[in-house]
Write a protein that holds these residues in place. Sequence first.
Motif, PDB file in Angstrom:
ATOM      1  N   ILE A   3     -13.205 -48.279 -57.212  1.00  0.00           N
ATOM      2  CA  ILE A   3     -13.902 -47.015 -56.977  1.00  0.00           C
ATOM      3  C   ILE A   3     -13.602 -46.028 -58.108  1.00  0.00           C
ATOM      4  N   GLY A   4     -14.639 -45.419 -58.641  1.00  0.00           N
ATOM      5  CA  GLY A   4     -14.482 -44.383 -59.646  1.00  0.00           C
ATOM      6  C   GLY A   4     -14.991 -43.061 -59.105  1.00  0.00           C
ATOM      7  N   ILE A   5     -14.154 -42.029 -59.151  1.00  0.00           N
ATOM      8  CA  ILE A   5     -14.550 -40.702 -58.674  1.00  0.00           C
ATOM      9  C   ILE A   5     -14.534 -39.732 -59.846  1.00  0.00           C
ATOM     10  N   THR A   6     -15.659 -39.101 -60.097  1.00  0.00           N
ATOM     11  CA  THR A   6     -15.768 -38.191 -61.233  1.00  0.00           C
ATOM     12  C   THR A   6     -16.494 -36.928 -60.808  1.00  0.00           C
ATOM     13  N   GLU A   7     -16.855 -36.101 -61.765  1.00  0.00           N
ATOM     14  CA  GLU A   7     -17.692 -34.908 -61.515  1.00  0.00           C
ATOM     15  C   GLU A   7     -18.485 -34.632 -62.789  1.00  0.00           C
ATOM     16  N   PRO A   8     -19.581 -33.871 -62.698  1.00  0.00           N
ATOM     17  CA  PRO A   8     -20.502 -33.751 -63.829  1.00  0.00           C
ATOM     18  C   PRO A   8     -19.862 -33.285 -65.130  1.00  0.00           C
ATOM     19  N   GLY A   9     -18.886 -32.387 -65.068  1.00  0.00           N
ATOM     20  CA  GLY A   9     -18.263 -31.894 -66.287  1.00  0.00           C
ATOM     21  C   GLY A   9     -17.369 -32.902 -66.970  1.00  0.00           C
ATOM     22  N   ILE A  10     -16.805 -33.842 -66.185  1.00  0.00           N
ATOM     23  CA  ILE A  10     -15.888 -34.845 -66.724  1.00  0.00           C
ATOM     24  C   ILE A  10     -16.638 -36.086 -67.208  1.00  0.00           C
ATOM     25  N   ILE A  11     -17.642 -36.524 -66.467  1.00  0.00           N
ATOM     26  CA  ILE A  11     -18.288 -37.806 -66.762  1.00  0.00           C
ATOM     27  C   ILE A  11     -18.923 -37.811 -68.147  1.00  0.00           C
ATOM     28  N   ALA A  12     -19.395 -36.641 -68.619  1.00  0.00           N
ATOM     29  CA  ALA A  12     -20.021 -36.594 -69.937  1.00  0.00           C
ATOM     30  C   ALA A  12     -19.030 -36.907 -71.053  1.00  0.00           C
ATOM     31  N   ALA A  13     -17.733 -36.596 -70.809  1.00  0.00           N
ATOM     32  CA  ALA A  13     -16.706 -36.866 -71.812  1.00  0.00           C
ATOM     33  C   ALA A  13     -15.992 -38.185 -71.563  1.00  0.00           C
TER      34      ALA A  13
END
Length: 465
Positions: free
Chosen positions: A224-234
């Motif tokens: 499982i990978g948990i991210t958020e829009p500001g992090i996933i771009a980097a």
Amino acid sequence: MNQKSPTISCQISPPHRRYGEAATGMDVLSREELTRLRDISKGGLHETLRRCALAVLTTGTESDDPRAAQVRYPDFDIEVLQLDRGIKLDLRNAPATAFVDGHLIYGVADLLFAVVRDIAYTSNEIQSSELFRLDTNAGITSAVFEILRNANVLRPNIDPNLVVCWGGHSIMREEYLYTKKVGYELGLRALDICTGCGPGAMKGPMKGATIAHAKQRRIQNRYIGITEPGIIAAESPNPIVNELVVMPDIEKRLEAFVRLGHGIIAFPGGVGTAEEILYLLGLLMHPDNAGISLPLILTGPECAAAYFEHLDRFIRLVLGEDAAKYYTIVVDDAERVAKLMSKGVKAVREQRIRERDAFFFNWSLSVPLAFQKPFEPTHEAMAGLRLHRDQPRHELAADLRRAFSGIVAGNVKEHAMKSIERDGPFAISGDVEIMHALDELLASFVAQRRMKISGEYQPCYRVVR
């Protein structure tokens, strides 16, 4: 001059698994959801969708600059189409590296539709509806639960076995190999892996676990990978992630980790890892969480011993010697880490049974509103943090977490990077002793090259003593 990379344009349908169901539960969207996903105005969802989709399509890229992919693929675009037979994604000028013989890689397609699912659901059902009071403790926890349930990661009738692995995207080769060893030992013990879904210490445990799970002939393994829009771009998702969840902000992402996981392992990392550790320590030190079982192990190879010495010294000095009882440090012993975690997860199971709490979501853990409110790292907000000892330790931990979150944003989030380029570094101030310890810790991260994957690091902060 930057040269454009090869691209492919196509339309794709949701990937399907057995019995014909959509892998991500994405078969149809409402007209309202489609309208918002296509909205190119400042408040619309199209730009968020485009950036997250491009991150998924550039999986495996060794960069932590959120602008790098935009430069390489300036003409990339995506549109969600609702057709008679369901939805399709229209990809224009997508990275050719995401395709094999002209066909989009299955796992990439799976994650793409997960991005669409979470962005649409969060906007329509969480942020724009009146079902959740996002200014209250209970309302935010309910929103976290619903996002995870909609993503189908809350699985009943499964014994606790999910280990959350934290750690840096910018780590040394020896450290990465060690994360694989730990993942391998966890996998041999039938434990699944959850991480922030990026490279480095987020990829290694998953990679090690895949081999162990294969040796044990174990099926239905979860990465499982948990991210958020500001992090996933980097930090593009690593290719092993088979269940992706995009939470709306960093605070809900952190709460998802501690609600889902049955144990936490922190590998070497930088400010992001320190943020996660301080977040969890702040929760465990809160009086309402006395007696909660949630094992925390800090571990790395011998070459990372100095990293944990610095971190341990900082925690003890700032939060008190008592804070150290909430974690165990293990150096260069992957098997011991896995045995300790397996034992800890069994203790979690026993506690959940005693308290009649769910295995799949830790309702008993108290997450105060101070840990849930989204923190926007502006210059004013960073300067206003209360980094003083004249407050309960868990509240100090909450503000320290925000300080590290702001530095993470200044390192990898485009809006914060632009703000710093315009107005200079964030200023962080507080008690002299705390500032001295913080300055030393951050300096050690810089010296060990834990702030950026490549290039010379330019600090986005200045510690005011």
